[in-house]
Design an enzyme around this catalytic site. Structure first.
Site, PDB file in Angstrom:
ATOM      1  CG  HIS A 211      42.797 -39.406   1.786  1.00 27.67           C
ATOM      2  ND1 HIS A 211      42.170 -40.349   2.168  1.00 27.67           N
ATOM      3  CD2 HIS A 211      42.341 -38.356   2.591  1.00 27.67           C
ATOM      4  CE1 HIS A 211      41.250 -40.134   3.060  1.00 27.67           C
ATOM      5  NE2 HIS A 211      41.151 -38.953   3.347  1.00 27.67           N
TER       6      HIS A 211
ATOM      7  CE  LYS B  30      35.915 -44.672   5.645  1.00 28.07           C
ATOM      8  NZ  LYS B  30      34.709 -43.736   5.477  1.00 28.07           N
TER       9      LYS B  30
HETATM   10  N1  LIG Z   1      36.733 -43.676  10.695  1.00 27.73           N
HETATM   11  C1  LIG Z   1      35.260 -43.238  10.651  1.00 27.73           C
HETATM   12  O1  LIG Z   1      34.814 -43.691  11.312  1.00 27.73           O
HETATM   13  C2  LIG Z   1      35.184 -42.134   9.597  1.00 27.73           C
HETATM   14  C3  LIG Z   1      34.158 -41.459   9.807  1.00 27.73           C
HETATM   15  C4  LIG Z   1      33.753 -40.497   8.708  1.00 27.73           C
HETATM   16  C5  LIG Z   1      34.582 -39.999   7.861  1.00 27.73           C
HETATM   17  N2  LIG Z   1      35.844 -40.919   7.748  1.00 27.73           N
HETATM   18  C6  LIG Z   1      36.928 -40.550   6.650  1.00 27.73           C
HETATM   19  O2  LIG Z   1      37.320 -39.149   7.194  1.00 27.73           O
HETATM   20  C7  LIG Z   1      37.760 -38.222   6.201  1.00 27.73           C
HETATM   21  C8  LIG Z   1      37.136 -36.975   6.602  1.00 27.73           C
HETATM   22  O3  LIG Z   1      35.748 -37.367   6.655  1.00 27.73           O
HETATM   23  P1  LIG Z   1      35.097 -36.147   7.504  1.00 27.73           P
HETATM   24  O4  LIG Z   1      33.633 -36.752   7.710  1.00 27.73           O
HETATM   25  O5  LIG Z   1      35.789 -35.970   8.995  1.00 27.73           O
HETATM   26  O6  LIG Z   1      35.032 -34.834   6.730  1.00 27.73           O
HETATM   27  P2  LIG Z   1      34.522 -33.532   7.218  1.00 27.73           P
HETATM   28  O7  LIG Z   1      33.933 -33.158   8.322  1.00 27.73           O
HETATM   29  O8  LIG Z   1      34.226 -32.596   5.877  1.00 27.73           O
HETATM   30  O9  LIG Z   1      36.201 -32.896   7.241  1.00 27.73           O
HETATM   31  C9  LIG Z   1      37.123 -32.844   6.614  1.00 27.73           C
HETATM   32  C10 LIG Z   1      38.185 -31.521   7.066  1.00 27.73           C
HETATM   33  O10 LIG Z   1      39.006 -31.572   5.922  1.00 27.73           O
HETATM   34  C11 LIG Z   1      39.743 -30.279   5.554  1.00 27.73           C
HETATM   35  N3  LIG Z   1      39.935 -30.294   4.040  1.00 27.73           N
HETATM   36  C12 LIG Z   1      41.193 -30.194   3.662  1.00 27.73           C
HETATM   37  N4  LIG Z   1      40.899 -30.074   2.190  1.00 27.73           N
HETATM   38  C13 LIG Z   1      39.551 -29.823   1.914  1.00 27.73           C
HETATM   39  C14 LIG Z   1      38.983 -29.528   0.879  1.00 27.73           C
HETATM   40  N5  LIG Z   1      39.539 -29.368  -0.340  1.00 27.73           N
HETATM   41  N6  LIG Z   1      37.700 -29.435   0.877  1.00 27.73           N
HETATM   42  C15 LIG Z   1      37.027 -29.643   2.101  1.00 27.73           C
HETATM   43  N7  LIG Z   1      37.667 -29.740   3.262  1.00 27.73           N
HETATM   44  C16 LIG Z   1      39.104 -30.096   3.119  1.00 27.73           C
HETATM   45  C17 LIG Z   1      38.517 -29.350   6.060  1.00 27.73           C
HETATM   46  O11 LIG Z   1      39.087 -28.794   7.198  1.00 27.73           O
HETATM   47  P3  LIG Z   1      39.919 -27.349   7.124  1.00 27.73           P
HETATM   48  O12 LIG Z   1      39.113 -26.749   6.118  1.00 27.73           O
HETATM   49  O13 LIG Z   1      39.746 -26.732   8.420  1.00 27.73           O
HETATM   50  O14 LIG Z   1      41.202 -27.682   7.009  1.00 27.73           O
HETATM   51  C18 LIG Z   1      37.377 -30.303   6.662  1.00 27.73           C
HETATM   52  O15 LIG Z   1      36.932 -29.965   7.728  1.00 27.73           O
HETATM   53  C19 LIG Z   1      37.353 -38.983   4.909  1.00 27.73           C
HETATM   54  O16 LIG Z   1      38.585 -40.030   4.411  1.00 27.73           O
HETATM   55  C20 LIG Z   1      36.468 -39.952   5.488  1.00 27.73           C
HETATM   56  O17 LIG Z   1      35.857 -41.291   4.485  1.00 27.73           O
HETATM   57  C21 LIG Z   1      36.112 -41.787   8.430  1.00 27.73           C
END
Ligand SMILES: NC(=O)c1ccc[n+]([C@@H]2O[C@H](COP(=O)([O-])OP(=O)(O)OC[C@H]3O[C@@H](n4cnc5c(N)ncnc54)[C@H](OP(=O)(O)O)[C@@H]3O)[C@@H](O)[C@H]2O)c1
Length: 356
Positions: A97, A115
Site C-alpha cells: 500500500h 484497508k
Molecule cells: N473492502 C473489502 O471488503 C475488502 C475485502 C477483501 C480485501 N480487502 C483489502 O483489499 C486489499 C487486497 O485484498 P484482496 O483480497 O483483493 O487480495 P488479492 O485477491 O490477493 O489481490 C491483491 C492483488 O494485488 C496485486 N499485488 C501487487 N503486489 C503484490 C504482491 N507483492 N504480492 C501479491 N499480490 C500483489 C496482485 O495483482 P497483480 O499480480 O495482478 O498485480 C493481486 O491480485 C487488502 O488491503 C485487503 O485488506 C478489502
C-alpha cells in the site's frame, strides 16, 4: 404481552450512490476486491473504471476484457505515465500500500487506498503528509463507514438516545484454513487477522469512541508468524466510563456482530456489522426501533466510491466520514495491539526461570 412502543430512528443522510459525480477510475492490483469494486462501480454508480494496472500484462488484459475496462497496463508506472483518468483505487496486499500510494500521489493523482491503510502508523503518516503537501485527495477505503447503517448509528449516538456510553463490543472472525500461498498467511505481505479482519472492529470502536488508549491485547500467532486470533480491551478519553472489547480471528467463524451499550439503552448491529444490514436500537424504557440498508449483494462498496467521487469533484483532500486523523488513530491503535500481542507471545514462549 404489552407490545413494545416504537422508537423512530433518524432516516439516513447518505445519498444514493448513483447520484454522485461520475469519475474515470484507474484500478491498481486487480485481485479479489478490485474485481468487486469494478463490478459494483459499473452496476451501482455513474463512474467507470477506464484503466487497470497489474504486475502482469496478461492479467491486466484479462481483467480489462472481463470487466469492460478500456485500457490495461503491465505495471503501475506505465499506467501513471499514460494518464487519462481522474483517480486511482489501490487494492494490493497491505505490504504494498505505502509504496504504491506514494507512487500515485507523486504522479499527481487522488487515491482511494484499501484497508488496512498501511502496515503501521508511520507509513500512514508519511502518505498523509505527502497528500497534504501535494494538495491531493487521499482516503482509506474502509467501506463500512460510508454505509447508511453506520450513518444511522452516528446520528443515534450524536442525539444521546442511548445515554452515556458504557461498553462496545465488536467481532470479526472468518474460518480461513492455513494456506501458505494466500496473502493472509504471509508475513511479508502484511498477513494476519489484525490488519485484514480486526481492522473493522478497531475502526468501528474508533468511530464511536475516538482515539483508543490504554490498549490491552493478547493473541496467538500462526506457525508462519502472523497473528491468528487477537482479543483487545481499550478505553478512550472521550468516553471515560466506556470500554471496548474487540475480537478477530482467522481460525473460526465468529459472530461478526457489534453492540454499543449505554446507560439508557443499546445499539445492536447483528450479522456482519461491517456490511449493509439492520440497526436495532432498544431502550430501557421499552421503546425499540430498527433501520435497514438496502441490501444488494456487493453494492456496499458503492457508498465509499460515491463519497470519494463527491469529495474529489469538490476539490476536498479528505472525507469527514473517514478523516486522515481517523486513519492515523486506527493505525496507532493497531500498532499498540500488535506490540501487546507480540510481547505476550514472547512471554508465553519464554521457559520459566529464563528471561529475554
Ligand atoms: N473492502 C473489502 O471488503 C475488502 C475485502 C477483501 C480485501 N480487502 C483489502 O483489499 C486489499 C487486497 O485484498 P484482496 O483480497 O483483493 O487480495 P488479492 O485477491 O490477493 O489481490 C491483491 C492483488 O494485488 C496485486 N499485488 C501487487 N503486489 C503484490 C504482491 N507483492 N504480492 C501479491 N499480490 C500483489 C496482485 O495483482 P497483480 O499480480 O495482478 O498485480 C493481486 O491480485 C487488502 O488491503 C485487503 O485488506 C478489502
Amino acid at each position: 404481552m404489552t407490545p413494545r412502543a416504537a422508537l423512530d430512528l433518524p432516516p439516513t443522510t447518505v445519498a444514493d450512490p448513483r447520484e454522485a459525480p461520475s469519475l474515470r477510475w484507474a484500478v491498481a492490483s486487480p485481485g479479489h476486491i478490485a474485481t468487486q469494486f469494478t463490478d459494483t462501480l459499473h452496476r451501482a454508480t455513474a463512474s467507470r473504471v477506464v484503466a487497470v494496472a497489474s504486475r502482469s500484462e496478461d492479467r491486466a488484459r484479462d481483467f480489462a476484457a472481463g470487466h469492460g475496462v478500456e485500457r490495461s497496463f503491465g505495471s503501475l508506472p506505465t499506467m501513471l505515465e499514460a494518464g487519462g483518468f481522474d483517480a486511482v483505487y489501490i487494492a494490493s496486499p497491505h505490504s504494498e500500500h505505502h509504496a504504491m500510494a506514494r507512487a500515485v500521489l507523486e504522479a499527481g493523482y487522488p487515491v482511494l487506498l484499501e484497508k488496512a491503510f498501511a502496515m503501521d502508523a508511520g507509513q500512514a503518516a508519511d502518505l498523509i503528509d505527502l497528500a497534504r503537501r501535494r494538495g491531493l485527495f487521499l482516503m482509506e477505503a474502509m467501506w463500512s463507514r460510508f454505509l447508511p447503517r453506520f450513518d444511522v448509528v452516528r446520528q443515534v449516538l450524536a442525539a444521546g438516545t442511548i445515554g452515556e456510553l458504557v461498553s462496545l463490543r465488536a467481532s470479526h472472525g472468518q474460518h480461513l484454513p492455513f494456506d501458505p500461498s494466500h496473502r493472509l498467511h504471509a508475513p511479508e505481505l502484511g498477513g494476519g487477522a489484525l490488519l485484514d479482519l480486526g481492522i473493522y472492529p478497531l475502526s468501528f470502536a474508533q468511530m464511536v469512541m475516538g482515539d483508543l488508549v490504554d490498549v490491552l491485547a493478547t493473541g496467538t500467532l500462526t506457525p508462519a508468524g502472523v497473528d491468528e486470533t487477537v482479543h483487545v480491551l481499550a478505553s478512550s478519553r472521550r468516553h471515560p466510563r466506556a470500554r471496548a472489547q474487540l475480537e478477530t480471528t482467522l481460525a473460526a467463524q465468529a459472530t461478526n456482530d457489534a453492540a454499543i451499550l449505554g446507560t439508557e439503552g443499546r445499539i445492536v448491529l447483528s450479522d456482519m456489522f461491517f456490511a449493509p444490514g439492520e440497526v436495532l436500537v432498544e431502550l430501557h424504557d421499552g421503546r425499540r426501533g430498527t433501520a435497514s440498508d438496502p441490501v444488494v449483494e456487493g453494492d456496499g462498496l458503492a457508498y465509499e466510491a460515491a463519497e470519494a467521487a463527491r469529495r474529489i469533484s469538490a476539490g476536498d483532500l479528505e472525507s469527514p466520514l473517514m478523516t486522515w486523523q481517523d486513519t492515523l488513530s486506527v493505525m496507532t491503535a493497531a500498532d499498540a495491539v500488535r506490540e501487546a500481542v507480540t510481547a505476550a507471545e514472547t512471554r508465553n514462549q519464554t521457559p520459566k526461570g529464563e528471561t529475554r
